[in-house]
Design a protein around this motif. Sequence first.
Motif, PDB file in Angstrom:
ATOM      1  N   TYR A 148     -25.809 -12.204 -17.387  1.00  0.00           N
ATOM      2  CA  TYR A 148     -26.947 -11.678 -16.624  1.00  0.00           C
ATOM      3  C   TYR A 148     -28.059 -11.183 -17.553  1.00  0.00           C
ATOM      4  CZ  TYR A 148     -29.748  -8.350 -13.992  1.00  0.00           C
ATOM      5  OH  TYR A 148     -30.801  -7.656 -13.457  1.00  0.00           O
ATOM      6  N   TYR A 176     -30.400 -15.448 -12.192  1.00  0.00           N
ATOM      7  CA  TYR A 176     -29.808 -14.627 -11.134  1.00  0.00           C
ATOM      8  C   TYR A 176     -30.865 -14.129 -10.147  1.00  0.00           C
ATOM      9  CZ  TYR A 176     -25.517 -14.740 -13.784  1.00  0.00           C
ATOM     10  OH  TYR A 176     -24.391 -15.165 -14.434  1.00  0.00           O
ATOM     11  N   ALA A 177     -32.120 -14.127 -10.541  1.00  0.00           N
ATOM     12  CA  ALA A 177     -33.189 -13.692  -9.636  1.00  0.00           C
ATOM     13  C   ALA A 177     -33.397 -14.699  -8.506  1.00  0.00           C
ATOM     14  CB  ALA A 177     -34.487 -13.507 -10.412  1.00  0.00           C
ATOM     15  N   GLN A 222     -31.037 -16.240  -6.898  1.00  0.00           N
ATOM     16  CA  GLN A 222     -29.963 -16.150  -5.911  1.00  0.00           C
ATOM     17  C   GLN A 222     -30.249 -15.047  -4.890  1.00  0.00           C
ATOM     18  OE1 GLN A 222     -26.458 -15.385  -8.168  1.00  0.00           O
ATOM     19  NE2 GLN A 222     -26.367 -17.436  -9.030  1.00  0.00           N
ATOM     20  N   SER A 223     -29.721 -15.242  -3.691  1.00  0.00           N
ATOM     21  CA  SER A 223     -29.932 -14.225  -2.672  1.00  0.00           C
ATOM     22  C   SER A 223     -28.962 -13.054  -2.844  1.00  0.00           C
ATOM     23  CB  SER A 223     -29.760 -14.834  -1.280  1.00  0.00           C
ATOM     24  OG  SER A 223     -28.448 -15.331  -1.126  1.00  0.00           O
ATOM     25  N   ALA A 224     -27.811 -13.315  -3.458  1.00  0.00           N
ATOM     26  CA  ALA A 224     -26.820 -12.262  -3.687  1.00  0.00           C
ATOM     27  C   ALA A 224     -27.095 -11.588  -5.031  1.00  0.00           C
ATOM     28  CB  ALA A 224     -25.417 -12.850  -3.680  1.00  0.00           C
ATOM     29  N   PRO A 225     -26.747 -10.329  -5.171  1.00  0.00           N
ATOM     30  CA  PRO A 225     -26.929  -9.661  -6.454  1.00  0.00           C
ATOM     31  C   PRO A 225     -26.040 -10.284  -7.537  1.00  0.00           C
ATOM     32  CG  PRO A 225     -26.216  -8.098  -4.768  1.00  0.00           C
ATOM     33  CD  PRO A 225     -26.233  -9.442  -4.157  1.00  0.00           C
ATOM     34  N   TRP A 226     -26.392 -10.052  -8.783  1.00  0.00           N
ATOM     35  CA  TRP A 226     -25.669 -10.668  -9.896  1.00  0.00           C
ATOM     36  C   TRP A 226     -24.238 -10.165 -10.014  1.00  0.00           C
ATOM     37  CZ3 TRP A 226     -23.703  -7.665 -13.825  1.00  0.00           C
ATOM     38  CH2 TRP A 226     -24.201  -6.371 -13.915  1.00  0.00           C
ATOM     39  N   TYR A 227     -23.950  -9.006  -9.493  1.00  0.00           N
ATOM     40  CA  TYR A 227     -22.633  -8.411  -9.645  1.00  0.00           C
ATOM     41  C   TYR A 227     -21.694  -8.728  -8.479  1.00  0.00           C
ATOM     42  CZ  TYR A 227     -25.065  -4.998  -6.754  1.00  0.00           C
ATOM     43  OH  TYR A 227     -25.804  -4.400  -5.780  1.00  0.00           O
ATOM     44  N   THR A 228     -22.050  -9.652  -7.629  1.00  0.00           N
ATOM     45  CA  THR A 228     -21.217  -9.984  -6.476  1.00  0.00           C
ATOM     46  C   THR A 228     -19.853 -10.517  -6.902  1.00  0.00           C
ATOM     47  OG1 THR A 228     -23.192 -10.488  -5.201  1.00  0.00           O
ATOM     48  CG2 THR A 228     -21.116 -11.343  -4.360  1.00  0.00           C
ATOM     49  N   TYR A 267     -21.851  -9.703 -17.115  1.00  0.00           N
ATOM     50  CA  TYR A 267     -22.928  -8.809 -17.520  1.00  0.00           C
ATOM     51  C   TYR A 267     -23.734  -9.404 -18.676  1.00  0.00           C
ATOM     52  CZ  TYR A 267     -25.414  -4.729 -19.214  1.00  0.00           C
ATOM     53  OH  TYR A 267     -26.396  -3.875 -19.628  1.00  0.00           O
TER      54      TYR A 267
END
Length: 77
Positions: free
Chosen positions: A31, A38-39, A41-47, A28
């Motif tokens: 991020y 993190y923007a 990446q295709s996956a969310p930051w909390y993956t 967190y």
Amino acid sequence: MLKKLNNILNIIMGSTVGVTIGHSIYQYINYKKYPDLYAMQSAPWYTSILLYGSVTIIVLLISIIIKIIVKRKLANK
């Protein structure tokens, strides 16, 4: 012997939860510090937090099942 196993399971359970909480806090903070990273990446930051959480739940369930078996054997003695 069973009491040692019970103590080891307590340590494993506590360590697993502690590592998950520490990783979540670090993720967190990272991020919030680098949102553009993190923007991309295709996956969310909390993956990775979800992945750590699911592994933690699996480890805790296995540990709890073993603890129940150990307590039953200790009660029978």
